[in-house]
Design an enzyme around this catalytic site. Structure first.
Site, PDB file in Angstrom:
ATOM      1  N   LYS A  89       0.828  -1.202   0.000  1.00  0.00           N
ATOM      2  CA  LYS A  89       0.000   0.000   0.000  1.00  0.00           C
ATOM      3  C   LYS A  89       0.868   1.260   0.000  1.00  0.00           C
ATOM      4  O   LYS A  89       1.972   1.275   0.568  1.00  0.00           O
ATOM      5  CB  LYS A  89      -0.899  -0.051   1.235  1.00  0.00           C
ATOM      6  CG  LYS A  89      -2.031   0.964   1.295  1.00  0.00           C
ATOM      7  CD  LYS A  89      -2.885   0.692   2.533  1.00  0.00           C
ATOM      8  CE  LYS A  89      -3.994   1.691   2.727  1.00  0.00           C
ATOM      9  NZ  LYS A  89      -4.799   1.390   3.935  1.00  0.00           N
ATOM     10  N   SER A 171      -9.657   1.317   3.318  1.00  0.00           N
ATOM     11  CA  SER A 171      -8.869   2.171   2.449  1.00  0.00           C
ATOM     12  C   SER A 171      -7.796   1.409   1.667  1.00  0.00           C
ATOM     13  O   SER A 171      -7.170   1.969   0.765  1.00  0.00           O
ATOM     14  CB  SER A 171      -8.196   3.272   3.294  1.00  0.00           C
ATOM     15  OG  SER A 171      -7.241   2.722   4.189  1.00  0.00           O
ATOM     16  N   SER A 195      -9.977  -1.206   7.336  1.00  0.00           N
ATOM     17  CA  SER A 195      -9.357  -0.904   6.044  1.00  0.00           C
ATOM     18  C   SER A 195      -8.678  -2.073   5.356  1.00  0.00           C
ATOM     19  O   SER A 195      -8.300  -1.970   4.188  1.00  0.00           O
ATOM     20  CB  SER A 195      -8.350   0.245   6.196  1.00  0.00           C
ATOM     21  OG  SER A 195      -9.022   1.449   6.477  1.00  0.00           O
TER      22      SER A 195
END
Length: 487
Positions: A89, A171, A195
């Site tokens: 990420k 996310s 997330s």
């Protein structure tokens, strides 16, 4: 002439291939890490134009893979991740040619001065860090109503099962979409509250949100130190466990990791097909299931029926007193400012954004690009003292810990004598997150239209081995996951 191995993007042995299967092919000489990197790069170059799951590719990936191939021949593999491409990420630091921006144009030129603990562990294990995944900007701690998967730097991540039709989840949306679409072997996401679990459920993946302290947070752009953690996202429980092995460890730079009892631990030892047998599993539905659509409720109900016939003891109507508590995100609001300021202060001197106040001003000066959804959450955090001495913060922290533990996860485990709790989709993830406790999301099927649905197994601190055992057994019984059809 093109390598015939690279010719067909739909080769069965590339799509949905597991880490163990890749290692077998590498050991036999049928496949090299360099070839595998090329194949994944080819695949994502064709299909990610629509999904926007990848922000950038590691320009050194091919050379790193080639070096690891040579090392394999000379001295053998370092670990089960040797030569395996892994995506991470965009809020996880890498000291290389890639940027770390949390999806924000404000940090688009920021290259970390050193590796995060996560990147260090991956490199040590012999993984190939293939690239950085798109994400909800600032891990969805920027604005009210920001769409999951949107960032000013990368645009909108789309769900490969229904681009523009189904929510991609956030996310860690880019990590979820990319692994669902078979752009890499596995990925690392991060979670403060839902997330990892949410995009795992939305993309028919396995997501492990570990106990806070299992993986060091060093070098991860923060939201809140009491809840932040990195974790694996993969297509199978086995792959997630293999990745967790590499990520787990103690770190002098992160004191909470000294509570980790699993240093040098092998989580794959708990991949037991009869792992559900005799386990007491509590169904926590009230206060959670009604948040799902009727179609998703049907899918969850069918998955729970499987659990009832799996050899486990299913305890229904498990009550969690804090299910309907007046939860707020005050702890995050107060912790974000000092945590982010500390991170930004350590960036390369060429980066002008050094504080949360600088970030807010940058966004104002570039309103058209930066403020599609506004920045109310950032501004709310900036109003706090940043000292963590505020009575509102301390009271909120006490409220969260008490209601998440004594009136939450631990209450249910103790009252009903449970091994684990199962939640519909990622509902209840906020309770485990506030407790700092682990959860595992696994595929549970699809709606009639084809939208993925998951369920989440949750437990108390450092119960990852038990959760992996239960999740693996459920996965082996059901085999729900299927690859999306990409166009």
């Amino acid at each position: 002439m093109k390598n015939p191995k690279l010719k067909n993007l739909h080769d069965e042995w590339l799509e949905e291939i597991t880490i163990s299967q890749i290692q077998e092919k590498m050991e036999s000489g049928e496949l090299t890490a360099k070839e595998l990197v090329l194949m994944y790069l080819h695949r994502l170059s064709v299909f990610d134009i629509r999904l926007h799951s990848i922000l950038e590719v590691n320009p050194d990936a091919l050379q790193i893979a080639e070096a690891l191939d040579a090392e394999r021949k000379e001295s053998g593999p370092r670990s089960q991740l040797h030569g395996i491409p892994i995506l991470i990420k965009d809020n996880i630091d890498t000291h290389d040619k890639m940027h770390t921006s949390a999806g924000s144009l404000a940090l688009k030129d920021s290259i970390a001065l050193q590796d995060s603990f996560v990147a260090e562990q991956l490199r040590k294990a012999g993984a190939v860090i293939l690239g950085k995944t798109n994400m909800t900007e600032w891990a969805n701690f920027m604005a009210i109503g920001m769409k999951s998967g949107y960032s000013s730097r990368g645009g909108q991540v789309l769900n490969p099962y229904g681009p523009g039709k189904y929510d991609v989840g956030g996310s860690s949306s880019g990590s979820g979409a990319a692994i669902a679409a078979n752009f890499s072997a596995a990925a690392v996401g991060t979670e403060t509250s839902g997330s990892i679990l949410n995009p795992a459920c939305q993309n028919s993946l396995v997501g492990i949100k570990p106990t806070v302290g299992l993986i060091s947070r060093k070098g991860i752009i923060p939201i809140a130190h009491t809840q932040d953690t990195a974790g694996p996202m993969a297509r199978t429980v086995e792959d997630a466990a293999i990745l967790l092995n590499a990520l787990c460890g103690k770190d002098d730079h992160d004191p909470i990791t000294k509570t980790n009892p699993f240093n040098g631990f092998d989580f794959t030892e708990f991949l037991l097909k009869d792992g559900l047998k005799g386990k007491r599993i509590g169904f926590a539905l009230e206060g959670f299931i009604e948040r799902l659509s009727k179609e998703k409720q049907k899918v969850v109900a069918a998955a729970l029926e499987v659990l009832k016939t799996s050899g486990a003891d299913a305890i229904e109507n498990v009550e969690i007193p804090s299910a309907k508590a007046a939860w707020k995100y005050d702890v995050l609001t107060y912790e974000f400012k000092p945590d982010l300021n500390a991170y930004l202060s350590q960036l390369h001197p060429s980066i002008a954004v050094r504080t949360l106040a600088d970030l807010i001003e940058f966004n104002k000066q570039n309103e058209e690009k930066m403020l599609k959804y506004g920045q109310e959450v950032l501004q709310e955090s900036e109003k706090t003292s940043g000292s963590l001495t505020d009575a509102v913060y301390v009271e909120a922290l006490e409220f969260d810990l008490y209601h998440a533990k004594q009136q939450g996860i631990d209450f249910a485990l103790e009252k009903y004598d449970l091994d684990v709790i199962v939640f519909p989709s990622d509902e209840g993830s906020h309770i485990s997150a506030k407790a700092g406790y682990p959860s595992i999301a696994v595929p549970a099927g699809y709606t009639a239209e084809g939208e993925p649905v998951g369920i989440t197994f949750a437990g108390t601190a450092f119960s990852e081995p038990l959760l992996i055992q239960v999740a693996y057994a459920f996965e082996q019984i059901t085999g729900y996951r299927k690859a999306p059809v990409l166009e």
